[in-house]
Design an enzyme around this catalytic site. Structure first.
Site, PDB file in Angstrom:
ATOM      1  N   ASP A  67     -15.430  -3.730   4.338  1.00  0.00           N
ATOM      2  CA  ASP A  67     -15.653  -4.813   3.380  1.00  0.00           C
ATOM      3  C   ASP A  67     -17.130  -5.182   3.226  1.00  0.00           C
ATOM      4  O   ASP A  67     -17.985  -4.731   3.997  1.00  0.00           O
ATOM      5  CB  ASP A  67     -14.845  -6.065   3.791  1.00  0.00           C
ATOM      6  CG  ASP A  67     -14.859  -6.312   5.304  1.00  0.00           C
ATOM      7  OD1 ASP A  67     -15.783  -5.824   5.979  1.00  0.00           O
ATOM      8  OD2 ASP A  67     -13.954  -6.978   5.791  1.00  0.00           O
ATOM      9  N   ASP A 138      -7.357 -16.212  10.985  1.00  0.00           N
ATOM     10  CA  ASP A 138      -6.123 -16.373  10.201  1.00  0.00           C
ATOM     11  C   ASP A 138      -5.309 -15.080  10.156  1.00  0.00           C
ATOM     12  O   ASP A 138      -4.394 -14.940   9.355  1.00  0.00           O
ATOM     13  CB  ASP A 138      -6.459 -16.845   8.773  1.00  0.00           C
ATOM     14  CG  ASP A 138      -7.331 -15.848   8.004  1.00  0.00           C
ATOM     15  OD1 ASP A 138      -7.625 -14.750   8.542  1.00  0.00           O
ATOM     16  OD2 ASP A 138      -7.712 -16.156   6.855  1.00  0.00           O
ATOM     17  N   HIS A 140      -6.448 -12.038   9.410  1.00  0.00           N
ATOM     18  CA  HIS A 140      -6.851 -11.007   8.455  1.00  0.00           C
ATOM     19  C   HIS A 140      -7.383  -9.754   9.147  1.00  0.00           C
ATOM     20  O   HIS A 140      -7.942  -9.807  10.242  1.00  0.00           O
ATOM     21  CB  HIS A 140      -7.857 -11.541   7.411  1.00  0.00           C
ATOM     22  CG  HIS A 140      -9.218 -11.889   7.934  1.00  0.00           C
ATOM     23  ND1 HIS A 140      -9.915 -12.998   7.513  1.00  0.00           N
ATOM     24  CD2 HIS A 140     -10.031 -11.279   8.827  1.00  0.00           C
ATOM     25  CE1 HIS A 140     -11.082 -13.042   8.127  1.00  0.00           C
ATOM     26  NE2 HIS A 140     -11.183 -12.000   8.932  1.00  0.00           N
ATOM     27  N   GLU A 145      -6.674 -11.709   3.392  1.00  0.00           N
ATOM     28  CA  GLU A 145      -6.295 -13.047   3.816  1.00  0.00           C
ATOM     29  C   GLU A 145      -4.773 -13.211   3.733  1.00  0.00           C
ATOM     30  O   GLU A 145      -4.094 -12.380   3.115  1.00  0.00           O
ATOM     31  CB  GLU A 145      -6.991 -14.079   2.906  1.00  0.00           C
ATOM     32  CG  GLU A 145      -8.519 -13.984   2.908  1.00  0.00           C
ATOM     33  CD  GLU A 145      -9.172 -14.467   4.217  1.00  0.00           C
ATOM     34  OE1 GLU A 145      -8.554 -14.364   5.290  1.00  0.00           O
ATOM     35  OE2 GLU A 145     -10.319 -14.941   4.151  1.00  0.00           O
TER      36      GLU A 145
HETATM   37  C1  F6R Z   1     -15.383  -7.445   9.212  1.00  0.00           C
HETATM   38  C2  F6R Z   1     -13.958  -7.688   8.955  1.00  0.00           C
HETATM   39  C3  F6R Z   1     -13.270  -8.896   9.504  1.00  0.00           C
HETATM   40  C4  F6R Z   1     -13.616  -9.201  10.959  1.00  0.00           C
HETATM   41  C5  F6R Z   1     -12.896 -10.459  11.431  1.00  0.00           C
HETATM   42  C6  F6R Z   1     -13.268 -10.821  12.855  1.00  0.00           C
HETATM   43  O1  F6R Z   1     -15.792  -6.244   8.624  1.00  0.00           O
HETATM   44  O2  F6R Z   1     -13.357  -6.924   8.264  1.00  0.00           O
HETATM   45  O3  F6R Z   1     -11.894  -8.720   9.378  1.00  0.00           O
HETATM   46  O4  F6R Z   1     -13.241  -8.106  11.751  1.00  0.00           O
HETATM   47  O5  F6R Z   1     -13.212 -11.511  10.598  1.00  0.00           O
HETATM   48  O6  F6R Z   1     -14.612 -11.188  12.900  1.00  0.00           O
HETATM   49  P1  F6R Z   1     -15.377 -11.420  14.284  1.00  0.00           P
HETATM   50  O7  F6R Z   1     -15.415 -10.095  14.950  1.00  0.00           O
HETATM   51  O8  F6R Z   1     -16.740 -11.891  13.899  1.00  0.00           O
HETATM   52  O9  F6R Z   1     -14.559 -12.411  15.048  1.00  0.00           O
END
Ligand code: F6R
Length: 264
Positions: A67, A138, A140, A145
Site C-alpha cells: 500500500d 482494527d 486490517h 479496513e
Molecule cells: C503497512 C500496512 C498496514 C500495517 C498495519 C500495522 O504497509 O499494510 O496494514 O501493517 O497498520 O502497522 P504497524 O506495524 O505500524 O503496527
C-alpha cells in the site's frame, strides 16, 4: 494456519527473516510482497544483516508493496516508498526497478486504470511467492479496513478513524495523516502462494486473538487468512497473550522442529 510464538520482537523478526532467506535461496528470482509500519522494521534489519554478513543476494528479487498513502509523493518522509528505501532497499543489492510501491500521486481520474495495472504487473511476474503482512488495530491487512470485501482488489480506500489515530504517531499532527490510500485488496493478498503475518506488543493481543481464533469476518480482514492454505503467524509473547490455544501452538511448533514436518 501455523502460529509461532517467540520470546520477543527480535526473535520474531529473526524467525520471519529466516523464512524470507530460505525462499530467496531456493528461488533467486522470487517475488516478495512487503509491508511497512513499525512491525517489519526488525525483519528488514535482519535481512540487511544477512545481506552484509552472509551475502544474501537480492539482485534478482522482485518486490511489491501492499500500500501507499494517497497524496504523498515518493520522496515524502512519511510515504511508504521512502520508508522502504531507507529501511531496506538502500542497504541491499536489489535493483530499484524491481521494487514496486503503489504511486500515491496518480491523478484521481487514472486511479482505476493504475490499480488494474499494478495487479497485472504482479500477474506478469508469476504472482507473489511470499507476502509479509502486519495487522492494524482494527484488524486490517494492507489498508483493508473493516467491511472490505474478501474478494477486493487493489483500489483507492478511505482510512478508518482508528487507523488515522494509530498512524498519527509518525506525523507531526493528526491533521497531516492522509485520509486515503491505495492498497492491494484482500483477494489480491490471498492469491500469494505463502503469507506471513507478524505482530508484536500487547496492543495487538486482542485483535490477534480475534483474527486467529475468532470467526472469519470482513469486519476483521486478517481473519480471512484462515482461508489460506499456507499462512504462518509469528508473534512475540505479548501479542500472543490473549490467545486461548497458546500452549497448543507452542507444543505444535516444538514438535514440528523435532519431526521436521509441518503440522498445521
Ligand atoms: C503497512 C500496512 C498496514 C500495517 C498495519 C500495522 O504497509 O499494510 O496494514 O501493517 O497498520 O502497522 P504497524 O506495524 O505500524 O503496527
Amino acid at each position: 494456519m501455523r502460529v509461532i510464538i517467540k520470546k520477543n520482537y527480535e526473535e520474531m523478526s529473526k524467525e520471519a527473516a529466516k523464512i524470507v532467506k530460505d525462499l530467496i535461496q531456493k528461488k533467486e528470482n522470487c517475488v516478495l510482497g512487503l509491508a511497512t509500519g513499525s512491525t517489519p522494521v526488525g525483519l528488514y534489519k535482519e535481512l540487511i544483516r544477512m545481506h552484509k554478513e552472509e551475502g544474501l543476494d537480492f539482485s534478482k528479487v522482485i518486490t511489491f508493496n501492499l500500500d501507499e498513502y494517497y497524496g504523498l509523493s515518493p520522496d515524502h518522509p512519511q510515504s511508504y516508498r521512502y520508508f522502504m528505501d531507507i529501511n531496506l532497499f538502500n542497504h541491499i543489492n536489489i535493483k530499484k526497478d524491481n521494487t514496486n510501491v503503489p504511486d500515491g500521486k496518480v491523478p484521481i481520474e487514472k486511479i482505476e486504470q493504475y490499480c488494474e495495472w499494478y495487479e497485472d504487473m504482479i500477474k506478469k511476474v508469476g504472482g507473489i511467492d511470499l507476502q509479509v503482512v502486519g495487522i492494524g488495530g482494527d484488524g486490517h491487512i494492507g489498508f483493508n479496513e473493516p467491511g472490505s470485501s474478501l474478494n477486493s482488489r487493489t483500489r483507492l480506500v478511505a482510512l478508518d478513524e482508528q487507523t488515522i489515530k494509530d498512524n498519527s504517531r509518525f506525523f507531526d499532527k493528526i491533521e497531516d495523516v492522509p485520509r486515503f490510500a491505495i492498497t492491494m485488496g484482500v483477494g489480491t493478498i490471498l492469491e500469494a502462494k505463502e503469507i506471513i503475518l507478524l505482530a508484536n506488543g500487547e496492543k495487538k493481543a486482542e485483535i490477534v486473538a480475534k483474527a486467529i481464533e475468532g470467526p472469519i469476518t470482513s469486519q476483521i480482514s486478517a481473519s480471512v487468512l484462515q482461508l489460506h492454505p499456507k499462512v504462518t503467524i509469528i508473534l512475540d509473547e505479548e501479542a500472543a497473550s490473549k490467545l486461548k490455544r497458546k500452549e497448543y501452538y507452542k507444543f505444535a511448533s516444538e514438535a514440528e522442529k523435532k519431526i521436521g514436518l509441518r503440522l498445521f
